[in-house]
Motif scaffolding. Structure first.
Motif, PDB file in Angstrom:
ATOM      1  N   LEU A 280      -0.812  -6.208  -3.491  1.00 21.42           N
ATOM      2  CA  LEU A 280       0.399  -5.894  -2.716  1.00 21.42           C
ATOM      3  C   LEU A 280       0.282  -6.400  -1.281  1.00 21.42           C
ATOM      4  CD1 LEU A 280       1.162  -2.226  -3.921  1.00 21.42           C
ATOM      5  CD2 LEU A 280       2.485  -4.286  -4.466  1.00 21.42           C
ATOM      6  N   GLY A 281      -0.855  -7.010  -0.963  1.00 24.79           N
ATOM      7  CA  GLY A 281      -1.038  -7.604   0.364  1.00 24.79           C
ATOM      8  C   GLY A 281      -1.457  -6.611   1.429  1.00 24.79           C
ATOM      9  N   ILE A 282      -1.998  -5.464   1.032  1.00 24.20           N
ATOM     10  CA  ILE A 282      -2.392  -4.435   2.003  1.00 24.20           C
ATOM     11  C   ILE A 282      -3.728  -4.804   2.646  1.00 24.20           C
ATOM     12  CG2 ILE A 282      -2.944  -1.964   2.296  1.00 24.20           C
ATOM     13  CD1 ILE A 282       0.035  -2.736   1.539  1.00 24.20           C
ATOM     14  N   GLY A 283      -3.834  -4.602   3.943  1.00 26.04           N
ATOM     15  CA  GLY A 283      -5.071  -4.949   4.646  1.00 26.04           C
ATOM     16  C   GLY A 283      -5.110  -4.343   6.035  1.00 26.04           C
ATOM     17  N   PRO A 284      -5.970  -4.871   6.901  1.00 18.89           N
ATOM     18  CA  PRO A 284      -6.137  -4.327   8.248  1.00 18.89           C
ATOM     19  C   PRO A 284      -4.794  -4.217   8.982  1.00 18.89           C
ATOM     20  CG  PRO A 284      -7.811  -5.985   7.800  1.00 18.89           C
ATOM     21  CD  PRO A 284      -6.875  -6.020   6.634  1.00 18.89           C
ATOM     22  N   GLY A 285      -4.631  -3.108   9.698  1.00 21.79           N
ATOM     23  CA  GLY A 285      -3.379  -2.893  10.441  1.00 21.79           C
ATOM     24  C   GLY A 285      -2.367  -2.075   9.658  1.00 21.79           C
ATOM     25  N   ASP A 286      -2.581  -1.958   8.335  1.00 20.52           N
ATOM     26  CA  ASP A 286      -1.661  -1.168   7.503  1.00 20.52           C
ATOM     27  C   ASP A 286      -2.157   0.273   7.369  1.00 20.52           C
ATOM     28  OD1 ASP A 286      -0.152  -3.451   7.010  1.00 20.52           O
ATOM     29  OD2 ASP A 286      -1.296  -3.965   5.209  1.00 20.52           O
TER      30      ASP A 286
ATOM     31  N   THR B 222       4.605   6.045   9.609  1.00 23.46           N
ATOM     32  CA  THR B 222       4.743   5.339  10.894  1.00 23.46           C
ATOM     33  C   THR B 222       5.224   3.914  10.611  1.00 23.46           C
ATOM     34  OG1 THR B 222       2.556   4.295  10.911  1.00 23.46           O
ATOM     35  CG2 THR B 222       2.669   6.573  11.716  1.00 23.46           C
ATOM     36  N   ALA B 223       5.356   3.128  11.653  1.00 24.59           N
ATOM     37  CA  ALA B 223       5.783   1.727  11.486  1.00 24.59           C
ATOM     38  C   ALA B 223       4.735   0.940  10.687  1.00 24.59           C
ATOM     39  CB  ALA B 223       5.988   1.096  12.853  1.00 24.59           C
ATOM     40  N   LYS B 224       3.504   1.450  10.646  1.00 30.46           N
ATOM     41  CA  LYS B 224       2.422   0.729   9.947  1.00 30.46           C
ATOM     42  C   LYS B 224       2.301   1.115   8.474  1.00 30.46           C
ATOM     43  CE  LYS B 224      -0.502   0.259  14.036  1.00 30.46           C
ATOM     44  NZ  LYS B 224      -1.725   0.725  14.672  1.00 30.46           N
ATOM     45  N   THR B 225       2.988   2.190   8.071  1.00 33.97           N
ATOM     46  CA  THR B 225       2.838   2.679   6.693  1.00 33.97           C
ATOM     47  C   THR B 225       3.406   1.669   5.703  1.00 33.97           C
ATOM     48  OG1 THR B 225       3.138   4.913   7.544  1.00 33.97           O
ATOM     49  CG2 THR B 225       3.267   4.643   5.159  1.00 33.97           C
ATOM     50  N   LYS B 226       2.629   1.369   4.648  1.00 36.19           N
ATOM     51  CA  LYS B 226       3.089   0.398   3.648  1.00 36.19           C
ATOM     52  C   LYS B 226       3.184   1.005   2.241  1.00 36.19           C
ATOM     53  CE  LYS B 226       3.561  -3.013   6.375  1.00 36.19           C
ATOM     54  NZ  LYS B 226       2.456  -3.425   7.181  1.00 36.19           N
ATOM     55  N   VAL B 227       2.336   1.993   1.973  1.00 33.75           N
ATOM     56  CA  VAL B 227       2.211   2.484   0.590  1.00 33.75           C
ATOM     57  C   VAL B 227       2.010   3.999   0.596  1.00 33.75           C
ATOM     58  CG1 VAL B 227       0.833   2.343  -1.545  1.00 33.75           C
ATOM     59  CG2 VAL B 227       1.094   0.307  -0.133  1.00 33.75           C
ATOM     60  N   ILE B 228       2.542   4.652  -0.434  1.00 35.92           N
ATOM     61  CA  ILE B 228       2.189   6.060  -0.706  1.00 35.92           C
ATOM     62  C   ILE B 228       1.456   6.072  -2.042  1.00 35.92           C
ATOM     63  CG2 ILE B 228       3.015   8.428  -1.034  1.00 35.92           C
ATOM     64  CD1 ILE B 228       5.671   7.562   0.297  1.00 35.92           C
ATOM     65  N   ILE B 229       0.314   6.746  -2.094  1.00 39.38           N
ATOM     66  CA  ILE B 229      -0.400   6.895  -3.370  1.00 39.38           C
ATOM     67  C   ILE B 229      -0.445   8.377  -3.759  1.00 39.38           C
ATOM     68  CG2 ILE B 229      -2.493   6.433  -4.707  1.00 39.38           C
ATOM     69  CD1 ILE B 229      -3.258   4.245  -2.814  1.00 39.38           C
ATOM     70  N   PRO B 230       0.533   8.847  -4.543  1.00 42.19           N
ATOM     71  CA  PRO B 230       0.399  10.198  -5.093  1.00 42.19           C
ATOM     72  C   PRO B 230      -0.637  10.167  -6.224  1.00 42.19           C
ATOM     73  CG  PRO B 230       2.419   9.163  -5.883  1.00 42.19           C
ATOM     74  CD  PRO B 230       1.750   8.165  -4.998  1.00 42.19           C
ATOM     75  N   VAL B 231      -1.333  11.271  -6.384  1.00 43.16           N
ATOM     76  CA  VAL B 231      -2.319  11.383  -7.466  1.00 43.16           C
ATOM     77  C   VAL B 231      -1.819  12.448  -8.429  1.00 43.16           C
ATOM     78  CG1 VAL B 231      -4.732  11.901  -8.026  1.00 43.16           C
ATOM     79  CG2 VAL B 231      -4.168  10.822  -5.829  1.00 43.16           C
ATOM     80  N   HIS B 232      -1.773  12.148  -9.711  1.00 41.26           N
ATOM     81  CA  HIS B 232      -1.383  13.155 -10.705  1.00 41.26           C
ATOM     82  C   HIS B 232      -2.643  13.936 -11.071  1.00 41.26           C
ATOM     83  CE1 HIS B 232       2.396  11.043 -10.859  1.00 41.26           C
ATOM     84  NE2 HIS B 232       1.831   9.952 -11.310  1.00 41.26           N
ATOM     85  N   LEU B 233      -3.057  14.783 -10.130  1.00 44.92           N
ATOM     86  CA  LEU B 233      -4.371  15.406 -10.249  1.00 44.92           C
ATOM     87  C   LEU B 233      -4.408  16.463 -11.348  1.00 44.92           C
ATOM     88  CD1 LEU B 233      -6.977  14.881  -8.527  1.00 44.92           C
ATOM     89  CD2 LEU B 233      -6.525  17.100  -7.491  1.00 44.92           C
TER      90      LEU B 233
END
Ligand code: PLP
Length: 372
Positions: free
Chosen positions: A71-77, A122-133
Motif C-alpha cells: 500500500l506504499g506505507i513508510g516513514p512519515g506515515d 492526523t494529516a499523516k494517518t494512512k491506514v487503520i488496522i482493526p484486529v478481530h481479536l
C-alpha cells in the motif's frame, strides 16, 4: 482431569488419514516452494471467503508487513491500531518505518474502541488496522465510515478470526485487504508458520504477490526489491486438507463457548460478549475476574490440571518495545484494566462437554470459596 490449553495432537489424529498422504505426495513430487499445492490453497481460501485474490506468504506478521508495503506505507506515515493485540500487529507497522498509533479498547469486546479512533487521526494517518481479536469481529461499519471520511485504507488483522462474520459479511472481505495467520494453534493452522493476504483489488494483489517474492512475477525479472516470504508446498497441502474442516471446527468452538457461557454461573465471572449480528469464532474464550483473583484462579486451575493463558498480559503501548512512545497507563485505562483481569480458558474444537463442565465447575467453586 488433564485439560491442555489447545490439543493439536487430537486434531491431527482426527485427520491423520488425509494429512499423511497429502504430505507424502508433496515430498514425492518435491513440490516444496510455490507450485500447484500453493496455488490450489490460495484459490480455495479465496473462494471460501468470496474474495478475488489470496496471496500466501510465510506467516501472519509478514502478511501485515507485506500489505502495508504494497500500500506504499513508510516513514512519515501513521497507522492506527488497537492497544490489545499480539505484538505482530504493531511490529509490522513499525517495520515499514511508519509510526504506530494505539487506540484503547471497547471494554466488553476488548477490540478497538471505534469511538476513540477519530481523535487519533492526523494529516499523516494512512491506514487503520482493526484486529478481530479472540475471533470476535471488530465493529467494522463505523471503522469503514471513518476510513471513507478521511481517505484511509483499512487492513483487517484476521489472524484469530478465520470464518467469522460481521452483519452478513465474511471477516476479511470488508477492508482494502485482510491478513491471516496459519500458525499451528490458530483456528486454521498449518504444521509450521504460514500466512495469507486476501483482497478484491487486482493491482494491490499483484504488488503484494511481487513484494512477497523478491519483487518479481517471473523468475529473475525483478521490478522492485521485496522479501522472501513464501508459503511452502507442505503447508499448503496441509492447509488444503484442513480448510474443508474449518466450518465444523468453528461450529464446535461456538458450541463450546455457549456451553461455557451457560455453565460459568458465578457472578464474579464476566463472560465474552458478541456485538450484534456477528458470528464469532472463539479462537480464544476469554473471561474476566477481579484483578486480585486472577493469578490465584490460574494457579488453582493449573493445580487441577487445567492450562490457561492471558491474551495479553501487557497492553502493547506498555511493552518495553514501545517505551519510546512514552505512554502511561492513563492513556489506555481500559486495556490496562483488562490486562490484569482476563484469563483465556481452554478452547479447541476437540474439547468435550465433560471437560468444559469440569473447568466451569472449578472456576465457579474457586470464586465461591474465595470471595468472588
Ligand atoms: C492478532 C494477531 N496478528 C498477527 C499475528 C501474527 O501471525 P504469525 O504468528 O503467523 O506471524 C498473530 C499471531 O500470532 C495474531 O494473533
Amino acid at each position: 482431569m488433564n485439560v491442555p490449553f489447545v490439543d493439536l495432537k487430537a486434531q491431527y489424529q482426527s485427520i491423520k488419514s488425509e494429512i499423511d498422504p497429502a504430505i507424502l505426495t508433496v515430498i514425492s513430487e518435491t513440490a516444496f516452494v510455490g507450485g500447484k499445492y500453493v496455488e490450489g490453497f490460495e484459490k480455495a481460501f479465496a473462494e471460501k471467503f468470496g474474495v478475488k485474490h489470496c496471496v500466501s506468504c510465510a506467516n501472519g506478521t509478514d502478511a501485515i508487513y507485506i500489505t502495508l508495503k504494497a500500500l506504499g506505507i513508510g516513514p512519515g506515515d501513521e497507522v492506527i491500531t488497537v492497544a490489545n493485540s499480539f505484538i505482530a500487529t504493531s511490529e509490522a507497522i513499525t517495520l515499514t518505518g511508519a509510526k504506530v498509533v494505539f487506540v484503547d479498547i471497547d471494554p466488553t469486546t476488548y477490540n478497538i474502541d471505534v469511538n476513540q479512533i477519530e481523535a487519533k487521526i492526523t494529516a499523516k494517518t494512512k491506514v487503520i488496522i482493526p484486529v478481530h481479536l479472540y475471533g470476535q469481529p471488530a465493529d467494522m461499519d463505523p471503522i469503514l465510515a471513518l476510513a471513507r471520511k478521511h481517505g484511509l485504507k483499512v487492513i483487517e488483522d484476521s489472524a484469530q478470526a478465520h470464518g467469522a462474520r460481521y452483519k452478513g459479511r465474511s471477516i476479511g472481505t470488508m477492508g482494502d485487504a485482510a491478513t491471516f495467520s496459519f500458525y499451528p494453534g490458530k483456528n486454521l493452522g498449518a504444521y509450521g508458520d504460514a500466512g495469507a493476504i486476501v483482497t478484491n483489488n487486482d493491482e494491490f494483489a499483484l504488488k503484494a504477490k511481487m513484494f512477497a517474492n523478491h519483487g518479481r512475477v517471473e523468475k529473475y525479472d525483478h521490478a522492485m526489491e521485496g522479501v522472501n516470504s513464501r508459503l511452502d508446498g507442505l503447508q499448503a497441502a496441509i492447509l488444503n486438507v484442513k480448510l474443508a474442516y474449518l466450518p465444523q471446527w468453528t461450529e464446535s468452538r461456538r458450541r463450546h463457548a455457549y456451553l461455557y457461557n451457560r455453565l460459568l454461573t458465578h457472578p464474579g465471572v464476566t463472560k465474552p460478549t458478541e456485538i450484534e449480528n456477528v458470528i464469532a469464532v472463539y479462537h480464544l474464550y476469554v473471561i474476566r475476574v477481579k484483578r486480585e483473583r486472577r493469578d490465584s484462579l490460574q494457579k488453582h486451575l493449573l493445580a487441577k490440571g487445567i492450562s490457561t493463558g492471558i491474551h495479553y498480559p501487557i497492553p502493547l503501548p506498555k511493552l518495553k518495545a514501545y517505551a519510546y512512545l512514552k505512554h502511561t497507563d492513563s492513556d489506555f485505562p481500559r486495556a490496562t484494566a483488562a490486562a490484569g483481569e482476563i484469563v483465556s480458558l481452554p478452547m479447541y474444537a476437540e474439547l468435550d462437554e465433560a471437560k468444559i463442565a469440569f473447568i466451569a465447575d472449578q472456576v465457579n467453586t474457586f470464586l465461591a470459596n474465595n470471595g468472588g
